[in-house]
Design a protein around this motif. Structure first.
Motif, short mmCIF file in Angstrom:
data_model
loop_
_atom_site.label_atom_id
_atom_site.label_comp_id
_atom_site.label_asym_id
_atom_site.label_seq_id
_atom_site.Cartn_x
_atom_site.Cartn_y
_atom_site.Cartn_z
N GLY A 194 -1.85 17.18 56.84
CA GLY A 194 -2.40 16.92 55.51
C GLY A 194 -3.43 15.81 55.54
O GLY A 194 -4.49 15.92 54.92
N TYR A 195 -3.14 14.75 56.28
CA TYR A 195 -4.10 13.65 56.40
C TYR A 195 -5.36 14.11 57.10
O TYR A 195 -6.47 13.72 56.74
N ALA A 196 -5.22 14.93 58.14
CA ALA A 196 -6.39 15.44 58.86
C ALA A 196 -7.27 16.28 57.94
O ALA A 196 -8.50 16.17 57.97
N LEU A 197 -6.65 17.09 57.09
CA LEU A 197 -7.42 17.91 56.15
C LEU A 197 -8.12 17.05 55.11
O LEU A 197 -9.27 17.31 54.74
N MET A 198 -7.45 16.00 54.65
CA MET A 198 -8.08 15.09 53.69
C MET A 198 -9.24 14.33 54.34
O MET A 198 -10.28 14.12 53.71
N LEU A 199 -9.06 13.94 55.60
CA LEU A 199 -10.16 13.28 56.32
C LEU A 199 -11.35 14.21 56.48
O LEU A 199 -12.50 13.79 56.31
N LEU A 200 -11.08 15.47 56.79
CA LEU A 200 -12.15 16.46 56.90
C LEU A 200 -12.89 16.61 55.57
O LEU A 200 -14.13 16.64 55.53
N ALA A 201 -12.14 16.67 54.47
CA ALA A 201 -12.76 16.77 53.15
C ALA A 201 -13.64 15.55 52.86
O ALA A 201 -14.73 15.68 52.30
N CYS A 202 -13.17 14.37 53.25
CA CYS A 202 -13.97 13.15 53.04
C CYS A 202 -15.25 13.17 53.88
O CYS A 202 -16.30 12.75 53.41
N ALA B 134 -19.92 8.47 44.75
CA ALA B 134 -19.25 9.44 45.62
C ALA B 134 -19.28 8.96 47.06
O ALA B 134 -18.32 9.15 47.82
N LEU B 135 -20.37 8.32 47.44
CA LEU B 135 -20.49 7.74 48.78
C LEU B 135 -19.48 6.60 48.95
O LEU B 135 -18.79 6.52 49.97
N VAL B 136 -19.37 5.75 47.94
CA VAL B 136 -18.40 4.64 47.97
C VAL B 136 -16.98 5.21 48.07
O VAL B 136 -16.16 4.72 48.87
N PHE B 137 -16.68 6.24 47.29
CA PHE B 137 -15.36 6.85 47.35
C PHE B 137 -15.08 7.44 48.73
O PHE B 137 -13.99 7.24 49.28
N ALA B 138 -16.03 8.17 49.28
CA ALA B 138 -15.82 8.83 50.56
C ALA B 138 -15.55 7.81 51.67
O ALA B 138 -14.63 7.99 52.48
N VAL B 139 -16.31 6.73 51.70
CA VAL B 139 -16.11 5.70 52.72
C VAL B 139 -14.76 5.01 52.51
O VAL B 139 -14.01 4.78 53.47
N LEU C 178 -16.85 15.85 54.88
CA LEU C 178 -17.74 16.83 54.25
C LEU C 178 -18.38 16.26 52.99
O LEU C 178 -19.56 16.48 52.73
N LEU C 179 -17.60 15.53 52.20
CA LEU C 179 -18.15 14.89 51.00
C LEU C 179 -19.21 13.88 51.39
O LEU C 179 -20.29 13.83 50.79
N LEU C 180 -18.94 13.09 52.41
CA LEU C 180 -19.90 12.09 52.88
C LEU C 180 -21.19 12.75 53.34
O LEU C 180 -22.29 12.31 52.97
N GLN C 181 -21.08 13.83 54.10
CA GLN C 181 -22.27 14.55 54.56
C GLN C 181 -23.06 15.12 53.38
O GLN C 181 -24.29 15.02 53.33
#
Length: 183
Positions: A91-99, A132-137, A101-104
């Motif tokens: 679950g954490y790995a999937l959330m990291l992947l989503a972050c 959104a950048l602040v949130f992703a980081v 992708l959001l960052l990109q």
């Protein structure tokens, strides 16, 4: 390091309070001016919209830290400890992947829209994307730190709040609840 993290989230709380106050002043002031004086604050709508976007993303970062987002951990609680840890880490790995992708995506959009401005105030559209950048980081940092803690065993899953259902006193997994938050 803990002091820096606490100061950062205290700063986020202050920013949220300031943004909420600014939104109330802008919107209420505009209503009073329109109905009372047949006037208005021209930039009120754009500025309050910008403040709202910042408020949402900063609030989402705080909610992520407090494990206050919507989630279902029923399966995790039913799994034995040997399977619960890999499931949580997935679950954490999937959330990291989503972050990531959001960052990109946000970074790409910033490059495209930074020169574009809003019609009334002339503020760059990019300022609507920066939160959104602040949130992703922030989310990447939080999730990575918690994920490493869970993977290395420094964080005991029986005392982790994966999902906080209410602001009532949380229970540990052994008691049928979720335990204390991971920080």
């Amino acid at each position: 390091m803990r002091r820096i993290v606490e100061a950062y989230f205290a700063l986020l709380r202050l920013a949220i309070a300031g943004l909420l106050a600014a939104m109330v002043i802008l919107v209420f002031g505009n209503v009073v001016l329109r109905y009372g004086f047949n006037s208005g604050i021209t930039s009120s709508e754009e500025l309050s919209r910008l403040a709202f976007v910042w408020l949402i993303f900063l609030g989402a970062a705080l909610a992520l830290r407090d494990h206050a987002h919507i989630g279902i951990d029923t399966l995790i609680r039913m799994l034995p400890a040997a399977l619960a840890r890999p499931a949580v880490l997935l679950g954490y790995a999937l959330m990291l992947l989503a972050c990531v992708l959001l960052l990109q995506g946000v970074w790409g959009q910033l490059a495209l829209t930074w020169a574009t401005t809003t019609p009334v105030t002339g503020i760059s559209i990019g300022w609507f994307l920066v939160p959104a950048l602040v949130f992703a980081v922030t989310a990447l940092g939080l999730l990575l730190a918690e994920g490493i803690g869970i993977a290395t065993g420094r964080v005991d899953l029986s005392h982790v709040v994966l999902v906080q259902e209410s602001e009532d006193q949380p229970m540990t997994l052994a008691e049928g609840g979720h335990g204390a938050p991971v920080r």
